[in-house]
Structure formats: C-alpha cells, structure tokens
Design an enzyme around this catalytic site. Structure first.
Site, PDB file in Angstrom:
ATOM      1  CG  ASP A 260      -6.934   3.953   1.231  1.00  0.00           C
ATOM      2  OD1 ASP A 260      -7.880   3.583   0.585  1.00  0.00           O
ATOM      3  OD2 ASP A 260      -6.632   5.010   1.461  1.00  0.00           O
TER       4      ASP A 260
ATOM      5  CE  LYS B 227      -1.863   1.411   3.562  1.00  0.00           C
ATOM      6  NZ  LYS B 227      -3.166   1.685   4.868  1.00  0.00           N
TER       7      LYS B 227
END
Length: 213
Positions: free
Chosen positions: A139, A121
């Site tokens: 996210d 991420k």
C-alpha cells in the site's frame, strides 16, 4: 549493509516499537475485510471504518449485500470516493462469494484476484490476515517507507514491482505483521509530507535521511 540484513533489523525494531493489528476494523469477519479493503482504495482507513459501521448495519452479510439495491449501496459508500465503482465491486464480490464459494472468502490468489476490484494488494491482505499465508501488502505506506529506507528508488510507485522486491527480503511469517506495522509507523512517524526524521527509530538505516543531510 545488505538489503536482507537491513530488512531484518527494520523488522526487529518495528516489532519492538509498533503495533501490528490491522487498521481496518473488520471484527474477524473475512467478508467484511474484503469489502473494507476494496473501499480503502484512495481513502483513509478511519473513514472506511466510520462508513462501514452504517454499511454493515444495513447489510450485515454477504447474502444481504449481494441483494442490495445499487442506488442505496452507492449512497452509503459515497464518502469513500470512487463510490459508483466501489459499490458495484462490493455487490458483485459479495454475490461471487455467496454463489461460487458458499459464503466463504477464498484463500487462493487467482480466485481472489478474479473478483472485481481485488488486486494483489487486497488479496495479500486477505491471505495474510485470514489464512496466515503471508504476502506483502504494497500500500502507500509500504511503498513510501521502504523506498525511503533505500530498498528501491523512492520514485518507484509500482505496487507489483515493490511486492516482488520485498517478498524475498521478508520471511513469509513476518510479512503480514510488517505491513501492518508500516501503516502505523507511516501515520505516526514517516508521514508522506512531513516525516519526523529527527525522532525516527529507523533513521540510522534510512537512505532518505542520509541523502537529506
């Protein structure tokens, strides 16, 4: 409607209605983005921005943070939660950036994810925002909203699986901006606890909305 067609429409609607800037105020500094992204885990961006104003005043460069006294650094990042681990991570990350990469944040996925506290991420955020390489930043907003839209079951919370599902649906050049737009859209409309479905610009595409009728 096929998922690729649906995603194309989602991208166009959000592009016309939602901002695409990064919610982290890193001032164009690659190292600051890396630090802030690590601090943002399980912490709101607004708090990270507030904490980092003091943090970067005390440690304005990767070199300075690499030499930081860990006790003081820990106290500075305490409001972000998980502060002991995060302090260790950002200090070691800074050391690696200085000693192994000459002070420059690397763009390579393997190099990024080899650094402490950096998963896919964060790596995708850095690669997209700094180097224009795209990447799905899976996210909490991205996972929640795309699940509600029906691109995968809402119960799926695995960030890596979400990234793999969404990557072929979103053109590389649209990935970074889309993920930023999803953050702002999640704050404004598609809230985790109380989504504003009646005023949602994506409601006609939303499986969650249709299932709740």
């Amino acid at each position: 409607m096929k998922n690729k067609d649906k995603m194309r429409e989602v991208i166009e609607i959000l592009k016309q209605n939602v901002r695409s800037d990064c919610a982290l105020e890193f001032e164009g500094d690659p190292w600051k983005l890396a630090v802030m992204a690590r601090l943002s885990a399980q912490c709101k961006d607004e708090r990270v921005n507030a904490v980092c104003r003091g943090l970067f005043k005390r440690y304005p460069t990767a070199e300075a943070m690499a030499e930081a006294e860990i006790g003081e650094l820990t106290e500075l990042v305490r409001p972000c939660g998980l502060y002991r681990v995060k302090a260790q991570n950002i200090k070691e990350m800074s050391r690696i950036i200085v000693t192994e990469y000459g002070g420059l944040v690397p763009s390579d996925m393997e190099a990024l994810t080899a650094m402490p506290g950096v998963g896919r991420k964060i790596a995708n955020l850095i690669r997209g925002d700094l180097y224009g390489l795209g990447g799905i930043v899976a996210d909490t907003h991205c996972i929640r909203i795309c699940g509600r839209l029906g691109f995968y079951p809402e119960t799926l919370k695995d960030a890596v699986k979400v990234e793999k599902i969404l990557t072929p649906l979103v053109p590389t050049e649209e990935q970074t901006d889309l993920c930023h737009r999803l953050v702002w859209f999640g704050r404004i409309t598609c809230d985790a606890r109380a989504p504003k479905c009646e005023s949602c610009i994506l409601s006609h595409l939303c499986k969650h909305k249709k299932d709740s009728i």
